[in-house]
Design a protein around this motif. Sequence first.
Motif, PDB file in Angstrom:
ATOM      1  N   GLY A 209       0.657  -1.174  -0.104  1.00  0.00           N
ATOM      2  CA  GLY A 209      -0.112  -0.092  -0.144  1.00  0.00           C
ATOM      3  C   GLY A 209       0.876   1.483  -0.076  1.00  0.00           C
ATOM      4  O   GLY A 209       0.281   2.374   0.262  1.00  0.00           O
ATOM      5  N   GLY A 210       2.081   1.124  -0.341  1.00  0.00           N
ATOM      6  CA  GLY A 210       2.876   2.298  -0.364  1.00  0.00           C
ATOM      7  C   GLY A 210       3.685   2.623   0.921  1.00  0.00           C
ATOM      8  O   GLY A 210       4.257   3.621   1.092  1.00  0.00           O
ATOM      9  N   VAL A 211       3.829   1.815   1.573  1.00  0.00           N
ATOM     10  CA  VAL A 211       4.604   2.029   3.029  1.00  0.00           C
ATOM     11  C   VAL A 211       6.345   2.063   2.523  1.00  0.00           C
ATOM     12  O   VAL A 211       6.519   1.397   1.699  1.00  0.00           O
ATOM     13  N   LYS A 212       6.898   2.691   3.697  1.00  0.00           N
ATOM     14  CA  LYS A 212       8.285   2.459   3.330  1.00  0.00           C
ATOM     15  C   LYS A 212       8.806   1.601   4.328  1.00  0.00           C
ATOM     16  O   LYS A 212       8.511   1.590   5.604  1.00  0.00           O
ATOM     17  N   LEU A 213       9.456   0.760   4.041  1.00  0.00           N
ATOM     18  CA  LEU A 213       9.851  -0.607   5.016  1.00  0.00           C
ATOM     19  C   LEU A 213      11.131  -0.028   5.612  1.00  0.00           C
ATOM     20  O   LEU A 213      12.140   0.589   4.931  1.00  0.00           O
ATOM     21  N   ASN A 214      11.508  -0.562   6.908  1.00  0.00           N
ATOM     22  CA  ASN A 214      12.668  -0.307   7.502  1.00  0.00           C
ATOM     23  C   ASN A 214      12.643  -1.312   8.562  1.00  0.00           C
ATOM     24  O   ASN A 214      11.866  -2.261   8.452  1.00  0.00           O
ATOM     25  N   LYS A 215      13.551  -1.417   9.332  1.00  0.00           N
ATOM     26  CA  LYS A 215      14.291  -2.506  10.142  1.00  0.00           C
ATOM     27  C   LYS A 215      13.075  -2.618  11.353  1.00  0.00           C
ATOM     28  O   LYS A 215      12.964  -3.452  11.944  1.00  0.00           O
ATOM     29  N   ASP A 216      12.573  -1.538  11.603  1.00  0.00           N
ATOM     30  CA  ASP A 216      11.406  -1.714  12.716  1.00  0.00           C
ATOM     31  C   ASP A 216      10.168  -2.074  12.471  1.00  0.00           C
ATOM     32  O   ASP A 216       9.502  -2.247  13.164  1.00  0.00           O
TER      33      ASP A 216
ATOM     34  N   ARG B   5      15.817  -8.415  -8.162  1.00  0.00           N
ATOM     35  CA  ARG B   5      16.566  -7.466  -7.441  1.00  0.00           C
ATOM     36  C   ARG B   5      17.021  -7.651  -5.978  1.00  0.00           C
ATOM     37  O   ARG B   5      16.199  -7.431  -5.093  1.00  0.00           O
ATOM     38  N   ASN B   6      17.953  -8.423  -5.782  1.00  0.00           N
ATOM     39  CA  ASN B   6      18.283  -9.006  -4.410  1.00  0.00           C
ATOM     40  C   ASN B   6      18.908  -8.030  -3.430  1.00  0.00           C
ATOM     41  O   ASN B   6      18.821  -8.444  -2.195  1.00  0.00           O
ATOM     42  N   SER B   7      18.956  -6.613  -3.760  1.00  0.00           N
ATOM     43  CA  SER B   7      19.158  -5.678  -2.894  1.00  0.00           C
ATOM     44  C   SER B   7      18.921  -4.363  -3.468  1.00  0.00           C
ATOM     45  O   SER B   7      18.704  -4.175  -4.758  1.00  0.00           O
ATOM     46  N   SER B   8      18.788  -3.305  -2.575  1.00  0.00           N
ATOM     47  CA  SER B   8      18.562  -2.034  -2.819  1.00  0.00           C
ATOM     48  C   SER B   8      19.654  -1.420  -3.832  1.00  0.00           C
ATOM     49  O   SER B   8      19.373  -0.546  -4.499  1.00  0.00           O
ATOM     50  N   THR B   9      20.695  -1.903  -3.708  1.00  0.00           N
ATOM     51  CA  THR B   9      21.906  -1.113  -4.578  1.00  0.00           C
ATOM     52  C   THR B   9      22.277  -1.994  -5.943  1.00  0.00           C
ATOM     53  O   THR B   9      23.011  -1.321  -6.544  1.00  0.00           O
ATOM     54  N   LEU B  10      21.342  -2.878  -6.155  1.00  0.00           N
ATOM     55  CA  LEU B  10      21.465  -3.759  -7.462  1.00  0.00           C
ATOM     56  C   LEU B  10      20.612  -3.078  -8.342  1.00  0.00           C
ATOM     57  O   LEU B  10      19.324  -2.501  -7.987  1.00  0.00           O
ATOM     58  N   LYS B  11      20.669  -3.342  -9.543  1.00  0.00           N
ATOM     59  CA  LYS B  11      19.696  -2.913 -10.573  1.00  0.00           C
ATOM     60  C   LYS B  11      18.574  -4.370 -10.870  1.00  0.00           C
ATOM     61  O   LYS B  11      19.058  -5.418 -10.627  1.00  0.00           O
ATOM     62  N   GLY B  12      17.628  -4.089 -11.042  1.00  0.00           N
ATOM     63  CA  GLY B  12      16.452  -5.061 -11.460  1.00  0.00           C
ATOM     64  C   GLY B  12      16.430  -5.617 -12.820  1.00  0.00           C
ATOM     65  O   GLY B  12      17.004  -4.697 -13.615  1.00  0.00           O
TER      66      GLY B  12
ATOM     67  N   LYS C 175      22.136  -7.297   4.668  1.00  0.00           N
ATOM     68  CA  LYS C 175      23.019  -6.055   4.785  1.00  0.00           C
ATOM     69  C   LYS C 175      24.627  -6.367   3.991  1.00  0.00           C
ATOM     70  O   LYS C 175      24.720  -7.604   3.671  1.00  0.00           O
ATOM     71  N   ASP C 176      25.142  -5.173   3.564  1.00  0.00           N
ATOM     72  CA  ASP C 176      26.217  -5.537   2.759  1.00  0.00           C
ATOM     73  C   ASP C 176      27.673  -5.722   3.663  1.00  0.00           C
ATOM     74  O   ASP C 176      27.401  -5.678   4.692  1.00  0.00           O
ATOM     75  N   LYS C 177      28.613  -5.815   2.934  1.00  0.00           N
ATOM     76  CA  LYS C 177      29.867  -6.120   3.795  1.00  0.00           C
ATOM     77  C   LYS C 177      30.358  -5.018   4.829  1.00  0.00           C
ATOM     78  O   LYS C 177      30.815  -5.323   5.793  1.00  0.00           O
ATOM     79  N   ALA C 178      29.534  -3.961   4.674  1.00  0.00           N
ATOM     80  CA  ALA C 178      30.012  -2.709   5.623  1.00  0.00           C
ATOM     81  C   ALA C 178      29.108  -2.764   6.776  1.00  0.00           C
ATOM     82  O   ALA C 178      29.126  -1.839   7.619  1.00  0.00           O
ATOM     83  N   GLY C 179      28.092  -3.760   6.739  1.00  0.00           N
ATOM     84  CA  GLY C 179      27.183  -3.778   7.578  1.00  0.00           C
ATOM     85  C   GLY C 179      25.692  -2.784   7.350  1.00  0.00           C
ATOM     86  O   GLY C 179      25.006  -2.258   8.438  1.00  0.00           O
ATOM     87  N   ASN C 180      25.499  -2.174   6.215  1.00  0.00           N
ATOM     88  CA  ASN C 180      24.387  -1.352   5.859  1.00  0.00           C
ATOM     89  C   ASN C 180      23.367  -2.278   5.574  1.00  0.00           C
ATOM     90  O   ASN C 180      23.617  -3.098   4.662  1.00  0.00           O
ATOM     91  N   ILE C 181      22.108  -1.763   5.745  1.00  0.00           N
ATOM     92  CA  ILE C 181      20.858  -2.242   5.631  1.00  0.00           C
ATOM     93  C   ILE C 181      20.830  -2.296   3.939  1.00  0.00           C
ATOM     94  O   ILE C 181      20.562  -1.111   3.612  1.00  0.00           O
ATOM     95  N   ASN C 182      20.589  -3.482   3.251  1.00  0.00           N
ATOM     96  CA  ASN C 182      20.289  -3.182   1.736  1.00  0.00           C
ATOM     97  C   ASN C 182      19.087  -4.047   1.407  1.00  0.00           C
ATOM     98  O   ASN C 182      18.991  -4.230   0.070  1.00  0.00           O
ATOM     99  N   ASN C 183      18.551  -4.743   2.113  1.00  0.00           N
ATOM    100  CA  ASN C 183      17.419  -5.817   2.007  1.00  0.00           C
ATOM    101  C   ASN C 183      16.649  -6.257   2.930  1.00  0.00           C
ATOM    102  O   ASN C 183      17.053  -6.200   4.297  1.00  0.00           O
ATOM    103  N   TYR C 184      15.112  -6.207   2.659  1.00  0.00           N
ATOM    104  CA  TYR C 184      14.355  -6.856   3.826  1.00  0.00           C
ATOM    105  C   TYR C 184      13.673  -8.235   3.126  1.00  0.00           C
ATOM    106  O   TYR C 184      13.201  -8.130   2.228  1.00  0.00           O
TER     107      TYR C 184
END
Length: 285
Positions: A112-119, A195-202, A238-247
């Motif tokens: 429904g247009g939500v923005k997903l986050n870790k919480d 698209r396996n993460s937010s940093t990759l292209k689909g 998470k990526d190698k630096a520990g940044n969240i890039n997928n749910y």
Amino acid sequence: MKRFILVFMAVAAVSLTSCKKNNDNKPVVPEEPKTVEWGGATYNVVKMGDGRFWLAEPLRYVPKGKTASDNPNDDSGFWYPYKSDGTKCTPLKDEASIKELGYLYDYETALGGVKLNKDNFMSFEEAQGICPDGWHIPTRTELIALCGFSIKKAGEADKVVNEQAAYYDAEYKGAKVTALDAAGFKWNFSGTVARNSSTLKGSYVNNIISETNSTVSGYFGKNALTYIMSSTGDSVGKDKAGNINNYKFFGMMTAFKKPNTPEGRLSVLYTNYKSGYSIRCIKNL
């Protein structure tokens, strides 16, 4: 005496609301839904072996303010289905193809247009999302009730095998696509935007069904990899630096392979929130 009268009235009220009767004084049995209208479209409904009502065709709802995209590289979250020749993928924009295959949605659009986050990403179990009123995006458990197999969830010791699931086939270690088809589910080979993460292209997945991986000639030329999304979250990527890039969530996936699963295996595996998947809504209990 007064207390007795109050109790009697309460019981009578419950009886009247829970068991309506017709003019012949016989209980009225609710009709099973044959169709449901939503967003200007009419969908056929099927009662499956799990005892639940499902859309017998994929969702083709157009979210408010959205326009379907033919470019899986973009961030639209809402894409046309497509046809592949095994190498090149061609978006399908005609009405007949969209009715048969539905659209492909990422999770934020589907919810429904939500923005997903870790919480919040774990809080959408059984969410209606863009499904019709009174329906919802199926849960992992509801998909398992059809196919009988799921990869393990975060915190679980092992995979889930439900041999009592409606279409579980021990030889397939899941369900056969052909079995759900025979039951009226009418599997849609819509394909997948991967698209396996937010940093990759689909990209559209170009695997197709052929005599090399299947024995069902009626499926030849269709997309081999299709997911039906669930509303059940699993874990953070998470990526190698520990940044969240997928749910990570779950979805029911097709797999065609000779000689083991030539009729198509259905099992519940991981999905990614930025990928594009088909939606089959299930009626609320």
